[in-house]
Design a protein around this motif. Structure first.
Motif, short mmCIF file in Angstrom:
data_model
loop_
_atom_site.label_atom_id
_atom_site.label_comp_id
_atom_site.label_asym_id
_atom_site.label_seq_id
_atom_site.Cartn_x
_atom_site.Cartn_y
_atom_site.Cartn_z
N THR A 100 0.82 -1.23 0.00
CA THR A 100 0.00 0.00 0.00
C THR A 100 0.84 1.27 0.00
N LYS B 44 2.12 2.24 2.66
CA LYS B 44 1.99 2.70 4.05
C LYS B 44 2.31 1.58 5.04
N TRP C 97 -5.54 8.54 4.72
CA TRP C 97 -5.92 7.58 5.76
C TRP C 97 -6.57 8.28 6.95
N ALA D 128 -10.57 6.96 5.43
CA ALA D 128 -9.84 5.68 5.38
C ALA D 128 -10.38 4.76 4.28
N CYS E 267 -8.85 5.80 1.08
CA CYS E 267 -7.43 5.45 1.09
C CYS E 267 -7.26 3.96 0.81
N CYS E 268 -8.02 3.13 1.52
CA CYS E 268 -7.95 1.68 1.29
C CYS E 268 -8.32 1.35 -0.15
N ARG F 49 -5.28 2.40 -2.45
CA ARG F 49 -3.99 1.78 -2.12
C ARG F 49 -4.07 0.26 -1.98
N LYS F 50 -5.27 -0.25 -1.66
CA LYS F 50 -5.36 -1.67 -1.34
C LYS F 50 -6.39 -2.41 -2.21
N CYS G 235 -1.36 -1.51 7.80
CA CYS G 235 -0.60 -0.30 7.47
C CYS G 235 -0.18 0.42 8.75
N PRO H 94 -0.12 3.70 9.68
CA PRO H 94 -0.97 4.71 10.32
C PRO H 94 -2.24 4.14 10.94
N CYS H 95 -2.64 2.95 10.51
CA CYS H 95 -3.93 2.40 10.93
C CYS H 95 -3.79 1.17 11.83
N TRP I 144 -7.54 0.26 12.65
CA TRP I 144 -8.41 1.44 12.53
C TRP I 144 -9.05 1.77 13.89
S1 SF4 Z 1 -5.12 0.60 6.12
FE1 SF4 Z 1 -4.93 2.84 6.43
S2 SF4 Z 1 -3.08 3.54 5.32
FE2 SF4 Z 1 -3.58 1.43 4.65
S3 SF4 Z 1 -4.71 1.72 2.80
FE3 SF4 Z 1 -6.24 1.56 4.44
S4 SF4 Z 1 -6.60 3.64 5.24
FE4 SF4 Z 1 -4.77 3.69 3.90
#
Ligand code: SF4
Length: 230
Positions: free
Chosen positions: A68, A70, A111, A115, A118-119, A122-123, A199, A201-202, A217
């Motif tokens: 990701t 992150k 994020w 979130a 972001c997910c 990135r994911k 990740c 930050p989460c 989260w």
């Molecule tokens: S877990 Fe957090 S940093 Fe990772 S992709 Fe999801 S929101 Fe973004």
């Protein structure tokens, strides 16, 4: 290979209800989904168990890893160490589209604002690209992880794709014992109090009496990343 039906999935769940993870994996990899199956791994807290089991069945099975951008540096270093130690030879890394991430998350703090968005960039999208070619995916999800995983079956059908959860029945003690018995390397953050690792930050440390995925989260209603597999 013909599409598998809900009835066939039900039959498989009955047939393999008391089977070992290696029996489930051997059947899936060598009989039912030959050359059409992959493992999705986050190289998280207990990922090494399934990676080890897969290495016993087929060390060249595709292992899909979503980067990701992150993740903890520890996770990537751990991934490389585990692959080498288990002689896993077919690791495939997938990332989000650089331009799409730049557009959705120009400051790298999405994020903290949204979130789910972001997910998604990135994911979820890279995950869909990674997994779309396969008829079946192996996951490391377990029932004891709680929340949406309490009723997890070993075989599931999801949008025409089969999800196989060989460790669905296992509890935390079985996982810990398997790691000890096979002298497998642990993710270095486990010793720091992280039970479920995603990740940076989460993911938070959690108290020993907290729900298993409380560190993901934390403080948000979100409990899954949108792909429900890692
Ligand atoms: S877990 Fe957090 S940093 Fe990772 S992709 Fe999801 S929101 Fe973004």
């Amino acid at each position: 290979m013909k599409n598998i039906s809900e009835k066939e999935i039900e039959n498989l769940n009955q047939k393999f209800a008391n089977a070992s993870p290696v029996e489930v994996l051997s059947y899936a990899v060598k009989e039912q989904f030959v050359d059409n199956i992959a493992l999705v791994s986050s190289y998280g807290a207990e990922a090494v168990i399934l990676l080890h089991l897969v290495s016993l069945v087929d060390n060249n099975l595709p292992v899909l890893f979503i980067d990701t951008g992150k993740l903890f540096g520890e996770t990537k270093r751990y991934r490389d160490k585990v692959n080498q130690q288990l002689n896993l030879t077919n690791i495939q890394v997938f990332k989000g589209d650089v331009d799409a991430i730049k557009q959705a998350d120009p400051k790298g703090i999405l994020w903290n604002q949204d979130a789910n968005a972001c997910c998604n960039v990135r994911k979820t999208i890279p995950y869909q690209n990674a997994t779309q070619p396969y008829a079946a995916l192996i996951t490391g999800r377990k029932r004891f992880q709680g929340n949406t995983r309490k009723n997890l079956n070993i075989f599931e059908l999801s949008n025409g794709q089969v999800k196989i959860n060989p460790l669905a029945n296992w509890d935390l003690n079985q996982l810990k014992n398997y790691i000890l018995d096979n002298d497998l390397p642990r993710h270095p953050l486990v010793a720091d109090g992280y039970l479920s690792i995603g990740c940076m930050p989460c993911t938070d440390r959690v108290d020993s009496d907290a729900d298993y995925r409380d560190g993901r989260w934390a403080g948000q209603k979100k409990t899954e990343c949108g792909i429900h597999l890692i």
